[in-house]
Design an enzyme around this catalytic site. Sequence first.
Site, mmCIF file in Angstrom:
data_model
loop_
_atom_site.group_PDB
_atom_site.id
_atom_site.type_symbol
_atom_site.label_atom_id
_atom_site.label_comp_id
_atom_site.label_asym_id
_atom_site.label_seq_id
_atom_site.Cartn_x
_atom_site.Cartn_y
_atom_site.Cartn_z
ATOM 1 N N LYS A 45 18.766 -47.651 32.092
ATOM 2 C CA LYS A 45 18.062 -47.756 30.824
ATOM 3 C C LYS A 45 16.574 -47.679 31.090
ATOM 4 O O LYS A 45 16.087 -48.006 32.181
ATOM 5 C CB LYS A 45 18.409 -49.061 30.095
ATOM 6 C CG LYS A 45 18.005 -50.357 30.797
ATOM 7 C CD LYS A 45 16.566 -50.798 30.670
ATOM 8 C CE LYS A 45 16.115 -50.893 29.234
ATOM 9 N NZ LYS A 45 14.642 -51.316 29.189
ATOM 10 N N THR A 102 9.967 -49.049 34.684
ATOM 11 C CA THR A 102 10.653 -50.107 33.949
ATOM 12 C C THR A 102 12.057 -49.642 33.647
ATOM 13 O O THR A 102 12.274 -48.823 32.769
ATOM 14 C CB THR A 102 9.928 -50.428 32.635
ATOM 15 O OG1 THR A 102 8.663 -50.947 32.944
ATOM 16 C CG2 THR A 102 10.701 -51.464 31.843
ATOM 17 N N THR A 113 7.135 -57.389 16.394
ATOM 18 C CA THR A 113 6.955 -57.696 14.972
ATOM 19 C C THR A 113 7.781 -56.776 14.085
ATOM 20 O O THR A 113 7.912 -57.017 12.903
ATOM 21 C CB THR A 113 5.491 -57.594 14.573
ATOM 22 O OG1 THR A 113 4.996 -56.279 14.885
ATOM 23 C CG2 THR A 113 4.656 -58.638 15.280
#
Length: 470
Positions: free
Chosen positions: A240, A251, A470
Amino acid sequence: MACSLHPHISIRVPELNLRKLRSSSGTSSRPVFRVFSVSMSMTEASQYIPAAPILLPEGPWKEVPGGVTAAKGFKAAGMYGGLRAKREKPDLALVTCDVDAIAAGVFTTNVVAAAPVVYCRHVLDISKTARAVLINAGQANAATGDAGYQDVIECAAAVAKLLQLRPEEVLIESTGVIGQRIKKDALLNSLPRLVGLLSPTIEGADAAAVAITTTDLVCKSVAIESEVGGTKIRVGGMAKGSGMIHPNMATLLGVVTTDALVASDVWRRMVQTAVNRSFNQITVDGDTSTNDTVVALASGMSGSTAITSMDSHEATQLQACLDAVMQGLAKSIAWDGEGATCLIEVSVTGGTNEAEAAKVARSVASSSLAKAAVFGRDPNWGRIACAAGYAGIPFHPNELRISLGDILLMDGGQPLPFDRAAASAYLKKAGETHGTVEIHICIGKGQGRGQAWGCDLSYDYVKINAEYTT
């Protein structure tokens, strides 16, 4: 499109239009997923996001279905366990081996390493084998102190108890928001169901590949079959990654499996080499995460001759297979870069050695200015030359040669007249089809070759990451 493997794909990215997922107006729309319960089946799990195009290098192998379960001895499962903030797709994955698998791991270089990374490093320091890898999405369990580390220990112990293993035979990977501990109660309550879903099928592998994704728009899974010493072996994997992608390591989370028989010290060197040629050669945005982990397991169940030396022909064959699988997964991650419209493949020749050529390729692929130019469909080759020059590898400027696709832009250190409209059209077509922009660079007369992969830098990248929590 399901996340099962597709027929063999050539080295160029096929057209896979994700315009409905990434708007072209400068704003970002993430995919809308169906809501499902813990009782969902693994077949259902593979329907939530499409499969990534897997760009395998050419070689004496064929692509086969199955991902992490293609090799003999492996099972996988994925399900929703209540860890994600929204009930949009699976968030727990488990990969197991029927026998003690020779284990290797490569991890983030970030000093703020997540609790699962610290735990896995410790386990692999004291053990040569492993039997299971548990992966969760939703919470990174990074920067969570002693409490976060205790969570990892308890999760590993719970898996071990259900599988009748020792805790140190279970490895843990996590992805999600940094600073948040694992939702341990939800995870522990889901484990009996997850273990019950374990399967050696394609569906099991697909469900696991979906469960480990975060901002990914596609799931990454691939497997190949080839010969090592005259015996057919398989290497498979899943990964992933979409943002916070940069070398050392990118990452990502990954699990790679094989049924080849290989000694522990040889396997660990092979895995590090393959990572250096793949996951350490991709970049999206220049950020390196706290959780980067690739775990590689070798069951030895193919019946192949044991590989005990890196100098053997069999080792060379297996290394090539491992490189191919990891490069296929790595390129899919760069292709799926947050907000990206195309993959950028930088190939460098003429280096003194592989490491030098790879470093130059990495420098160009990492250049924000070069990436922005590609997104703007601007054939500004000066940015490529600049990034090659600040890579820290000495070469004579008069030997620099740069091509964009088949269009030669610079040779012998001198700019050349070229069809700017055609070069811009080449970039535009790649963006419209989510295809590949190929940049070829020669820095001298050496034998060193290296490649790196990145993506263009779009308005959507800022939108996605400005609103991440958010």
